[in-house]
Design an enzyme around this catalytic site. Structure first.
Site: not given
Length: 780
Positions: A395, A502, A637, A660-661, A671, A708
């Protein structure tokens, strides 16, 4: 009619929360709920059946409308009756005339022969059924979709109550008590030995460097505020006068009521400053404080003349030990909740102020940061966070990253090494802290701080400037966000909206799937927060490295290649339709677009559009307003999407390239796997040619394409992508001023030349070598 049912659902949920405060055990809570639901839904019957531990037997646990004498006595196998059918189907059973159905099982003692209609909805604990809620009416009828949605929402709430109650029950046997207390005794003896060893070594006030887990980047230097949750406990209270039992019990009950009021305050404060999802943990705290087993155990302990404070400590320690021994990490985390609750009750007993108020800016040092700490701290005065416990997913870490506060966690024995007079430098990027640093370290960090501050001032000047190249090409730099708290950070960095929202982040902060109304409220706040700026909402992207503690996934050898993202949504259409409806409902409150992750082919897009059409029709029939021209896009992606981009573009309004993907799937390199990290290369020719192909396809059809991913935040990569014709970037908010500064010092023509030459090279090493030369020439 829809609005009426939605209002009924929301009002009922609010009242269920209120019932928890006035119910002292599971049975009383369920009795109150069935009465409330039957009244609100205008049905003659509402019943709750719970599944026994054998997983095969359902027992009537509570009912409004059926004979009271049958409660607790009526049982059936899940292979029997309509209620069993709900468990077998793991879904809704909606029957117009139940007695005519072949699965109808008649129990004379219930008196249910006079009821015709039947609606059953399952209760789930992370995809495992725990029971069924049933409503019935005398009139033969089919329940509407809105009524089903209302009952399904209530079912989620009931599931939470049942799970919490069972969790508490699971640690109440005498055998467990003996085992836990034996372990606690052994642990206490070991800790005493360790304390003696540490005391012999000395500790506080010395100059030293310690390494922990870097949890939130950045650095700061300052004095400490010791937030020691263990500080006043046990031995330090030996001299406290213990009053007669009746007075000690009264003191405890008064303190308990104060703690409940504080908890309600914390829930409201966190809900207003962050979100209802972030505040959900305090709902569970209220349930635990209302549990008769917990309070009864404390009152029994007071009868041993130990006093209220020691009684609370002992019972809290018992439950903490119980939860800590559980295999499920989700359930183990409940030990922190028990500690938090116990601390607040003891503070009330001692008349202490629960809220931590910082008069000056300080670095917080603590054994752990609990939910109530983050709810009450004035975080604008927190320079940094250092803890003994916790990790990057705790948290404290999540909150620190959201607020931009440097944090280093997991430093064993921290509180024995620092004191309130110490000064500390915290480096949240490397994970180092320096206690009472010498002049050399101070000088170096002062220099770093000056450089950082100068750089920040330069970048702050970028916030209100447009992202325009030297030859007049307008670019759009938008933010990647996941939480309501990200709105402030994005706007402070000059984001022109959201390129990637997201939506899975609010799911991760909860213990069950948010319903349609809850999602609508979140999306509405996001859209209103950006006040007309574009907000690109990505549908749920779970699986791979993103799991939900309450959602069961199949065991897969390679989850990144398995059941994730849009594949989950298309298979679990109940979840997908709720999310689509919530986005559409919120769309009238701002400038929303909707995109779908990990699409591999045109059949998926057509299925998505068909489902959206059905959801739109449902909303239209219900008279619910929504944007009828909201743009739809997909994330590129997968290599499959790259190769068929010329086909896919005709079905959507825009592309968003998820680097990223895309890199991961193009290079077959996880990754997160250090062994193959060198293969995960954004400058590999295969990656660059894939991006260039997608950009050319979208441009040729006069449709927008954005980038992105982490690649968009690399300055030289931004030049390269601009040269490929991509003018919309979505990146982490703090990177926006950095990339804007780059954009404003290059021309589009130069960027085109850089891209053309890079695409002509044959290897990643030659591309990188060339880009290093360009970086030097452009002074990036």
């Amino acid at each position: 009619m829809h609005h009426e049912h939605e209002a009924i659902g929301l009002r009922t949920l609010e009242d269920i929360s209120g019932l928890i405060l006035h119910s002292h055990d599971l049975q009383e809570t369920l009795d109150n709920i069935v009465n409330l639901v039957a009244k609100r839904m205008n049905t003659e019957v509402c019943s709750i059946y719970l599944l026994e531990n054998d997983g095969e037997t359902l027992t009537l646990q509570a009912s409004k409308g059926l004979s009271k004498t049958s409660i607790g006595k009526i049982t059936m196998k899940i292979s029997e009756g309509l209620t069993g059918l709900v468990i077998e189907h793991r879904g809704v059973v909606n029957i117009e005339n139940a007695p005519d159905h072949p699965r109808f099982k008649y129990f004379k003692e219930t008196g249910e022969e006079k009821f015709a209609s039947f609606l059953g909805v399952p209760l789930f604990e992370r995809k495992t059924p725990v029971g069924v809620i049933v409503v019935q009416t005398r009139e033969a009828r089919i329940f509407t979709q809105h009524e089903i949605s209302t009952i399904a929402t209530i079912a989620y709430q009931i599931s939470s109550i049942v799970i919490n109650a069972k969790l508490l029950d699971s640690v109440r046997t005498k055998e467990e008590e003996r085992a836990f207390f034996e372990r606690e005794l052994a642990k206490a003896q070991q800790e005493a030995v360790e304390r003696e060893r540490q005391a012999a070594k000395g500790g506080k006030g010395q100059r030293q460097s310690i390494t922990g887990s870097p949890a939130s980047p950045g650095f700061s230097w300052g004095k400490l505020y010791i937030l020691n949750h263990q500080g006043g406990r046990k031995g330090a209270r030996a001299a406290i006068k213990i009053l007669p039992r009746a007075e000690e019990k009264k003191r405890f009950l008064v303190a308990l009521e104060k703690a409940k009021i504080q908890t309600l305050y914390m829930e409201k404060r966190v809900a207003s400053t962050l979100s209802k999802e972030d505040a959900a943990i305090f709902h569970s705290h209220l349930m635990i404080m209302e549990d008769r087993g917990v309070t009864g155990r404390i009152l029994e302990a007071i009868d041993t003349d130990c006093g209220a404070i020691k009684a609370v400590e002992g019972v809290v320690d018992h439950y903490v030990a119980a939860f800590s021994q559980m295999e499920d990490p989700y359930l183990r985390q409940r030990s922190a909740d028990m500690l938090d609750i116990g601390r607040r009750i003891i503070d009330c007993l001692e008349g202490k102020e629960s809220r931590t108020r910082l008069r000056d800016k300080r670095i917080i040092v603590a054994d752990d940061i609990l939910p109530s700490d983050m709810a009450t701290l004035n975080t604008d005065r927190v320079l940094g966070i250092i803890t003994e416990k916790g990790d990057i997913n705790s948290h404290a870490a999540i909150m620190a990253r959201s607020l931009g506060i440097p944090a280093v966690l997991g430093i064993e024995g921290l509180l024995k090494k620092v004191g309130p007079r110490d000064e500390v430098i915290i480096d949240g990027t490397s994970g180092h802290i320096y206690i009472n640093p010498d002049s050399g370290i101070k000088t170096e960090y002062e220099r770093l701080q000056r450089d950082h501050s100068q750089r920040q001032r330069e970048l702050e000047g970028m916030r209100d400037l447009p992202a325009i190249t030297t030859d007049g090409c307008r670019m759009h730099l938008r933010a990647n966000i996941g939480l309501l708290s990200d709105i402030r950070v994005a706007l402070a960095n000059g984001a022109e909206g959201v390129g990637l929202y997201r939506t899975e982040f609010p799911y991760m902060a909860r213990k069950s799937f948010p319903n349609r109304s809850e999602q609508f409220e979140i999306y509405k706040k996001i859209l209103e927060g950006f006040n007309g700026l574009p907000v690109n909402i990505r549908t749920l992207d779970i699986g791979g490295d993103k799991g939900l503690p309450y959602f069961e996934y199949p065991k897969e050898d390679n989850p990144f290649m398995g059941w994730r993202s849009i594949r989950v949504s298309l298979e679990r259409q109940d979840i997908f339709r709720d999310q689509l409806a919530a986005v559409l409902m919120a769309s009238v409150h701002g400038n929303a677009s909707l995109m779908f992750p990990m699409v591999s082919g045109i059949d998926e897009i057509r299925q998505i559009k068909e489902i959206i059409g059905e959801v739109c029709l449902e909303l239209n029939r219900s008279g619910i307003p929504f944007s009828r021209d909201m743009k739809l896009g997909i994330m590129i992606e997968l290599p499959a999407a790259v190769q068929t981009a010329h086909i896919l573009i005709h079905e959507v309004d825009y592309f968003s390239i998820g680097t990223n993907d895309l890199i991961q799937y193009t290079m077959a390199a996880d990754r997160n796997n250090a062994k193959v990290k060198r293969y995960y290369d954004p400058f590999h020719p295969a990656v660059l040619h894939s991006i260039n192909r997608v950009a050319e396809v979208a441009t040729s059809e006069r449709k927008s394409v954005s980038i992105c991913g982490e690649m968009a935040a690399i300055p030289i990569a931004a030049v390269l992508l601009l040269g490929m014709g991509i003018t919309d970037f979505s990146l982490s908010a703090p990177s926006i001023p950095v990339i804007k500064q780059v954009v404003r010092k290059v021309s589009r023509e130069t960027a085109r030349e850089v891209a053309a030459h890079a695409l002509s090279l044959e290897s990643a090493s030659s591309i990188r070598a060339y880009l290093e030369i360009v970086k030097a020439e452009l002074e990036l």
